[in-house]
Design an enzyme around this catalytic site. Structure first.
Site, PDB file in Angstrom:
ATOM      1  N   SER A 155       0.850  -1.191   0.000  1.00  0.00           N
ATOM      2  CA  SER A 155       0.000   0.000   0.000  1.00  0.00           C
ATOM      3  C   SER A 155       0.880   1.234   0.000  1.00  0.00           C
ATOM      4  CB  SER A 155      -0.883   0.009   1.255  1.00  0.00           C
ATOM      5  OG  SER A 155      -1.556   1.253   1.397  1.00  0.00           O
ATOM      6  N   TYR A 168      -2.211  -0.792  10.262  1.00  0.00           N
ATOM      7  CA  TYR A 168      -2.189  -1.077   8.822  1.00  0.00           C
ATOM      8  C   TYR A 168      -0.862  -0.628   8.207  1.00  0.00           C
ATOM      9  CZ  TYR A 168      -3.705  -0.756   3.903  1.00  0.00           C
ATOM     10  OH  TYR A 168      -3.820  -0.894   2.528  1.00  0.00           O
TER      11      TYR A 168
END
Length: 334
Positions: A155, A168
């Site tokens: 990501s 995350y």
């Protein structure tokens, strides 16, 4: 929709067999389901993994509707022994794994004060240990055959740590490091590792994400960002770029102009980036007086608690994607 042949996509024609076996971890919904479809469109026999047999059954049905077969196995990517066993079984029942793509993930949204050790353990288990476990399971066979493609979906949050997504980002930073280091280690072996760096995508993930702190308020900022054109990119376009990049053995696939800009700005001006992120953090919802008292709820619950017609309009495209790509019918983890 037609897709280029595998031979046309490979950096070295003939490096993979005519119909390679592609394994996708997290294939039951969202981006993973779309990546499975894209690999099938390009001629792969696809094996899909997910924790939930129910969601895998839905994925098989959806793939059949698209005209493709999906062989599935229920397994948790955090369970290294069970995952290795499934890879061996798939190798026997379907064929040696030539392509392995790790997409499985969890998104936890909320202030750092509301995040517990369990949140970090969950995120790291799925999105860092998951790719490591998958790579360790498929690499011996790939090295022996001197061919293979590994893709790891990370990501932009693994290159620029975003406020209210700390577990995350922590896991994704590790995944970026592992994927890039693995590629270097594999040089000359015939096996490649591709680091996939997406920004926000309209997969419908906002309804499956997990929210802590002021759950409704956290949903109110995150869900539109994961849905609006210009902020979130089309998931089908992203899946196509992922499949093409992995099969071609590219080192890195960066999805969305915003992700590219964010990475460049952070690299050139890390101090400025940190200051801007600090301002963003102050604008996001504050933690409740007792940060961990509210617990964690999924997007369905946070959405119902918010009950905002405006947010419903802003997330219309994302909600439509959630219906199309199994997010509404699936369990919280792929």
């Amino acid at each position: 929709m037609s897709r280029p042949s595998i031979t046309a996509l490979l950096a070295r024609p003939g490096a993979l067999p005519a119909r390679p076996v592609a394994l996708v971890a997290g294939a039951s919904r969202g981006l993973g389901l779309l990546v499975a479809r894209e690999l099938a469109e390009r001629g792969c026999r696809v094996v899909g993994l997910s924790r939930s047999e129910e969601s895998l059954a839905q994925a098989r049905e959806q793939m059949a509707g698209w005209g493709h077969e999906l062989t599935t196995y229920a397994v948790d990517v955090t369970d290294d022994e069970r995952l290795a066993e499934v890879v061996r079984r798939a190798g026997t029942e379907v064929g040696p794994i030539d392509v392995a793509v790790h997409v499985a993930g969890v998104i936890q949204v909320g202030p750092a004060e509301s995040m517990t050790r369990e949140h970090y353990e969950q995120a790291i288990g799925i999105m860092l240990w998951g790719p490591i476990n998958l790579a360790l399971a498929v690499l011996p066979g790939m090295r022996e055959r001197r061919r293979g493609r590994i893709g790891i979906v990370t990501s932009v949050g693994g290159t620029v740590s975003v406020p209210h997504l700390l577990p995350y980002s922590t896991a994704k930073f590790g995944a970026v490091g592992f994927s890039e280091g693995l590629r270097a280690e594999l040089t000359g072996t015939g096996v490649t590792a591709t680091t996939i760096i997406p920004g926000l995508m309209r997969t419908g993930s906002h309804v499956a994400a997990e929210f802590t702190g002021d759950q409704a308020a956290e949903y109110a900022w995150f869900a539109p960002g994961a849905s609006l054109p210009g902020v979130a990119i089309d998931a089908e376009r992203a899946a196509s770029a992922i499949a093409e990049g992995v099969l071609a053995g590219r080192g890195q696939v960066v999805l969305s102009p915003l992700a590219q800009v964010g990475m460049r700005v952070a690299g050139v001006a890390p101090g400025l980036t940190g200051s801007l992120l600090g301002v963003a953090a102050r604008l996001l919802p504050s933690a409740p007086p007792d940060p961990t008292s509210t617990g964690t709820v999924d997007g369905h619950t946070a959405r119902a608690r918010l009950d905002s017609p405006l947010v419903e309009k802003l997330t219309a495209l994302g909600t439509r994607a959630s219906r199309r790509f199994n997010e509404l019918r699936s369990s919280r983890r792929s």
